[in-house]
Scaffold this motif. Structure first.
Motif, PDB file in Angstrom:
ATOM      1  N   ALA A 145     -10.055   5.396   1.096  1.00  0.00           N
ATOM      2  CA  ALA A 145      -9.145   6.280   0.368  1.00  0.00           C
ATOM      3  C   ALA A 145      -9.708   7.695   0.286  1.00  0.00           C
ATOM      4  O   ALA A 145      -8.971   8.681   0.353  1.00  0.00           O
ATOM      5  N   ALA A 146     -11.033   7.815   0.149  1.00  0.00           N
ATOM      6  CA  ALA A 146     -11.661   9.141   0.117  1.00  0.00           C
ATOM      7  C   ALA A 146     -11.477   9.854   1.452  1.00  0.00           C
ATOM      8  O   ALA A 146     -11.261  11.074   1.500  1.00  0.00           O
ATOM      9  N   ALA A 147     -11.545   9.101   2.553  1.00  0.00           N
ATOM     10  CA  ALA A 147     -11.330   9.694   3.884  1.00  0.00           C
ATOM     11  C   ALA A 147      -9.883  10.170   4.037  1.00  0.00           C
ATOM     12  O   ALA A 147      -9.624  11.225   4.633  1.00  0.00           O
ATOM     13  N   VAL A 148      -8.942   9.406   3.480  1.00  0.00           N
ATOM     14  CA  VAL A 148      -7.534   9.817   3.492  1.00  0.00           C
ATOM     15  C   VAL A 148      -7.380  11.116   2.706  1.00  0.00           C
ATOM     16  O   VAL A 148      -6.701  12.051   3.135  1.00  0.00           O
ATOM     17  N   CYS A 149      -8.053  11.191   1.557  1.00  0.00           N
ATOM     18  CA  CYS A 149      -8.033  12.391   0.719  1.00  0.00           C
ATOM     19  C   CYS A 149      -8.558  13.601   1.501  1.00  0.00           C
ATOM     20  O   CYS A 149      -7.953  14.683   1.479  1.00  0.00           O
ATOM     21  N   MET A 150      -9.653  13.423   2.199  1.00  0.00           N
ATOM     22  CA  MET A 150     -10.251  14.522   2.957  1.00  0.00           C
ATOM     23  C   MET A 150      -9.319  15.022   4.056  1.00  0.00           C
ATOM     24  O   MET A 150      -9.225  16.225   4.306  1.00  0.00           O
TER      25      MET A 150
END
Length: 350
Positions: free
Chosen positions: A251-256
């Motif tokens: 999810a953090a990678a999606v955010c980035m």
């Protein structure tokens, strides 16, 4: 179709009893060495295969452990399974792997299936939407040893193997504050699950300790899949955060990706911190700061604990429920580090 060779075929060829053959194949010292050698030689010649399952059922055991995962397509899941197998293989236990796909109904079906297969014990990480463990009642009623790992139900009396999720959430938030972040958005999963609730509590405690005001508008609960994370990040950007702490590396990678598409610099404009130390965290650009999740160790501890319980039950001894807490480790990378001085790349928590 060729008939399967049995101990009775070997017994008839050697003019001995089936009991003698069975004992010889088990290298029972009551059978003399010469007879044992003859039995083994003929068994190999005829292609005899020992029916381990039938033998174990006669002993009221299957030497099989059931594993219920909430997902199977992650580095964490494969690490846990590797840890479990590292323990079960030398103990001569096989494992049956099932997964709930994050649904309580499928989790219930998995339990029923594993019990029908008469597994000796079960290791389970709860699905996202399992809000109680009532469907585990048949497991408790049959006194089948059970160990929860990673995702466990709050307040449930059972053996658990978890990491220090509170400390992980605390360390991630404290680090972001040390980098000058004051409006730290927290996008998280279902707070009925221990992993997300504990990380959320760690987040809140770090804000309080560092005298940063808690803002409920900076907290969003979602499924942490791509679609829901995208919506949550988009909505949260209206609150003007200067950092995101998302307890999932995916999810953090999606955010980035969303931040880059909007022309925002990471970490200069908005810092990002994940959780799990999945393989992708070290592959994306910029590299993602995260909390290491020792899946292999967790799998080992869960399997060791379960096998201990199985052995105790075989001896009709009581099994005491307890919780094993594995320490966390913070991994600092480019996505969150603004002030590079005095910031080690990796910091272990003892």
């Amino acid at each position: 179709m060729q008939k399967e060779i049995t101990i009775y075929d070997i017994a008839e060829r050697l003019s001995v009893s089936a009991t003698t053959v069975s004992r010889a194949l088990s290298d029972n010292p009551r059978i003399n060495k010469k007879t044992r050698e003859k039995v083994h030689a003929l068994a190999q010649e005829l292609g005899y295969r020992h029916n381990t399952l039938a033998a174990n059922l006669r002993k009221q055991q299957t030497k099989t452990i059931g594993v219920i995962l909430h997902e199977v397509n992650s580095f964490f899941a494969t690490s846990v399974l590797a840890g479990i197998e590292h323990v079960t293989t030398p103990e001569n236990f096989d494992i049956l792997i099932t997964h709930s796909a994050e649904t309580a109904d499928r989790e219930k079906a998995n339990i029923k299936n594993l019990l029908n297969k008469r597994v000796d014990g079960i290791i389970v990480s709860l699905a996202m939407h399992s809000h109680d463990i009532e469907h585990f009642s048949p497991v408790f009623e049959r006194e089948v040893p059970l160990v929860f790992f990673d995702r466990v139900l709050q307040g449930a009396e059972c053996t658990k193997v978890v990491i220090d999720n509170f400390q992980g959430g605390y360390d991630a938030t404290k680090h972001l504050i040390s980098q000058g972040c004051k409006r730290i958005a927290h996008i998280t999963g279902d707070l009925d699950l221990n992993v997300y609730l504990d990380r959320y509590n760690g987040y809140q405690k770090a804000l309080k300790d560092q005298k940063v005001k808690f803002d409920k508008n900076l907290v969003k609960v979602c499924g942490l899949n791509k679609a829901e994370t995208t919506q949550a990040v988009t909505e949260m950007l209206e609150q003007k955060p200067d950092a995101f702490f998302i307890p999932s590396d995916f999810a953090a990678a999606v955010c980035m990706e969303i931040l880059r598409n909007k022309g925002l610099r990471i970490p200069q404009d908005i810092a990002v911190f994940g959780f799990n130390n999945d393989m992708l965290s070290d592959l994306i650009t910029p590299k993602l700061s995260t909390i290491d999740y020792p899946g292999f160790l967790m799998g080992e501890m869960a399997a060791k604990t379960l096998i201990e319980q199985i052995k105790l039950r075989r001896k009709n001894k009581n099994v005491k429920d307890h919780t094993i807490v594995i320490p966390t480790e913070i991994i600092l990378r480019e996505s969150s580090v603004r002030k590079k001085a005095n910031n080690p790349v990796t910091k272990k928590k003892n």
